[in-house]
Design a protein around this motif. Sequence first.
Motif, PDB file in Angstrom:
ATOM      1  N   VAL A 191       0.827  -1.217   0.000  1.00 42.22           N
ATOM      2  CA  VAL A 191       0.000   0.000   0.000  1.00 42.22           C
ATOM      3  C   VAL A 191       0.857   1.261   0.000  1.00 42.22           C
ATOM      4  O   VAL A 191       0.334   2.363   0.162  1.00 42.22           O
ATOM      5  CB  VAL A 191      -0.952   0.021   1.217  1.00 42.22           C
ATOM      6  N   ASP A 192       2.168   1.104  -0.180  1.00 38.30           N
ATOM      7  CA  ASP A 192       3.068   2.258  -0.200  1.00 38.30           C
ATOM      8  C   ASP A 192       2.672   3.220  -1.323  1.00 38.30           C
ATOM      9  O   ASP A 192       2.389   2.790  -2.444  1.00 38.30           O
ATOM     10  CB  ASP A 192       4.514   1.790  -0.411  1.00 38.30           C
ATOM     11  N   PRO A 193       2.625   4.544  -1.050  1.00 38.60           N
ATOM     12  CA  PRO A 193       2.235   5.528  -2.078  1.00 38.60           C
ATOM     13  C   PRO A 193       3.076   5.441  -3.345  1.00 38.60           C
ATOM     14  O   PRO A 193       2.563   5.648  -4.457  1.00 38.60           O
ATOM     15  CB  PRO A 193       2.434   6.873  -1.372  1.00 38.60           C
ATOM     16  N   ASN A 194       4.370   5.143  -3.193  1.00 44.79           N
ATOM     17  CA  ASN A 194       5.226   5.023  -4.379  1.00 44.79           C
ATOM     18  C   ASN A 194       4.809   3.842  -5.250  1.00 44.79           C
ATOM     19  O   ASN A 194       4.818   3.937  -6.486  1.00 44.79           O
ATOM     20  CB  ASN A 194       6.691   4.857  -3.943  1.00 44.79           C
ATOM     21  N   PHE A 195       4.443   2.733  -4.602  1.00 44.42           N
ATOM     22  CA  PHE A 195       3.959   1.581  -5.356  1.00 44.42           C
ATOM     23  C   PHE A 195       2.631   1.903  -6.032  1.00 44.42           C
ATOM     24  O   PHE A 195       2.405   1.533  -7.190  1.00 44.42           O
ATOM     25  CB  PHE A 195       3.803   0.376  -4.423  1.00 44.42           C
ATOM     26  N   ILE A 196       1.754   2.594  -5.319  1.00 44.29           N
ATOM     27  CA  ILE A 196       0.466   2.982  -5.892  1.00 44.29           C
ATOM     28  C   ILE A 196       0.679   3.882  -7.115  1.00 44.29           C
ATOM     29  O   ILE A 196      -0.028   3.760  -8.122  1.00 44.29           O
ATOM     30  CB  ILE A 196      -0.407   3.709  -4.841  1.00 44.29           C
TER      31      ILE A 196
END
Length: 470
Positions: A191-196
């Motif tokens: 759920v990391d913002p960078n992954f999103i």
Amino acid sequence: MAKYTELCNQILENVGGKDNVSGAVHCMTRLRLNVKDRSKVNVEEVRKIKGTVGAQFSGDQFQIIIGQHVSDVYPEFCKLAGISAADAIDENLDSEPFSLKAVPSKVLDYVSGSVAQIIPIMMGAGFFKMFYAILGPDLMNVMPNESQFMQMLYLVGNAGFYFMPIFAAWGAAKKLNTSIPIALLLGALLVDPNFINIVAAGEPFNVYGFIPMQLNNYTQSLIPILLSVWALKYVWRFLNKIMPSAIKVIGVPFVAVVIMVPLMYCGLAPIGNWIGEGIAIIVNTLYDVAGPFAIAFIGAFWMFMVATGMHIAAIQIAFINIATLGYDPIVLAGSNIANYALMGMIVAYFIRTKNEEKQMAAANMITLLVGGISEPTLFGVLLRNKRAMIVQVIGGFVGGLVGGLLGVAVYTLGAANVLTVLQYAGGPGSNFVNACIACGVAFVVALVVGVVIGFNDDSNGEGFKLFKKK
């Protein structure tokens, strides 16, 4: 707590002693034990222990129904059994010979044991979602969604489900007795913002620059992280065995993450996503084919599924639906309606019975309607009285059919008592109104049928042979 010492000692004595207990966990009302030798468990004696409401095997678990204070009993039981809370859910599955026949029950037990521990999060956040829906423009229109109070309700309610991979990682790591910190890191990576942002960009991406990764959004998901933590258990154990002691403290966590990142992103998480999509397709197909009768069937027979332990598998599907779809249109939609039919039945039983049965019915009625504990009514009345069963089936079926025709769905987890209907809040305002109608119908139909036909010529009831005590 010390006041539960005698209860726990009696339980241990009748399940073969602490040496026969390989693990323990609890849900909202049940103490769930994993035992090494089932033949050493005296089910009938456990049922007779003061402080227990019932007991049964469900798959490989021996479940003892205690009530909502089971969370107070659990620490004392772990203390007397010689197991810590963290180890209480380690079932040493690998010590048993592999059996293909046992795989479904093992999988079910893993999912159930992992999810059971995060239900308080789902319920707590669910209440915030529920009040956001009730107070908002779709229902009571008390406050605008832009108000700071409503924004806070939305923030907490959304966080409880958005970060589901992290919460589930914790529950799964405790269940498998593996590294909780690394499991939490894996959940955060989903759920990391960078992954999103990488997923939102939609451009091909390779882990470590050369391992292709599928672009899926795993927020609010369960299965991807459950698969990943399951794999972590074996990776962590293997590294602990081969890593030199001098560098183990640093080496094991680092190498575990190096291995698990591509394994999760490129393999296990996509597989989990496919499984989740497959379950959603099955549920939607069932709903499309059976329509309203799917909910009617669950409404009619849910309490009997609970009594035999068959409900556990269905509940997991419901949790996955809420975590992935945002709602459950069948399992919880029907089971909650069944709960209102049970409430109607016990009120009718109180009206029609006399003497000791009326006193028992009064206690069960308060326990169910106020406390949300169904086991005393389920095992004390429903399963030992033929007409009570008839009343339950009719009330649950009619209420479920109405709910199915109105298309009700559960959006949140919340109260298990007379306020259970609030679980239908969180979606369209019309869904909550329709759910009130369906639950009301189940209650009234069961009440009326129970009052009209009574509860047999014997105030104690007789019950079908399947449920008779030997």
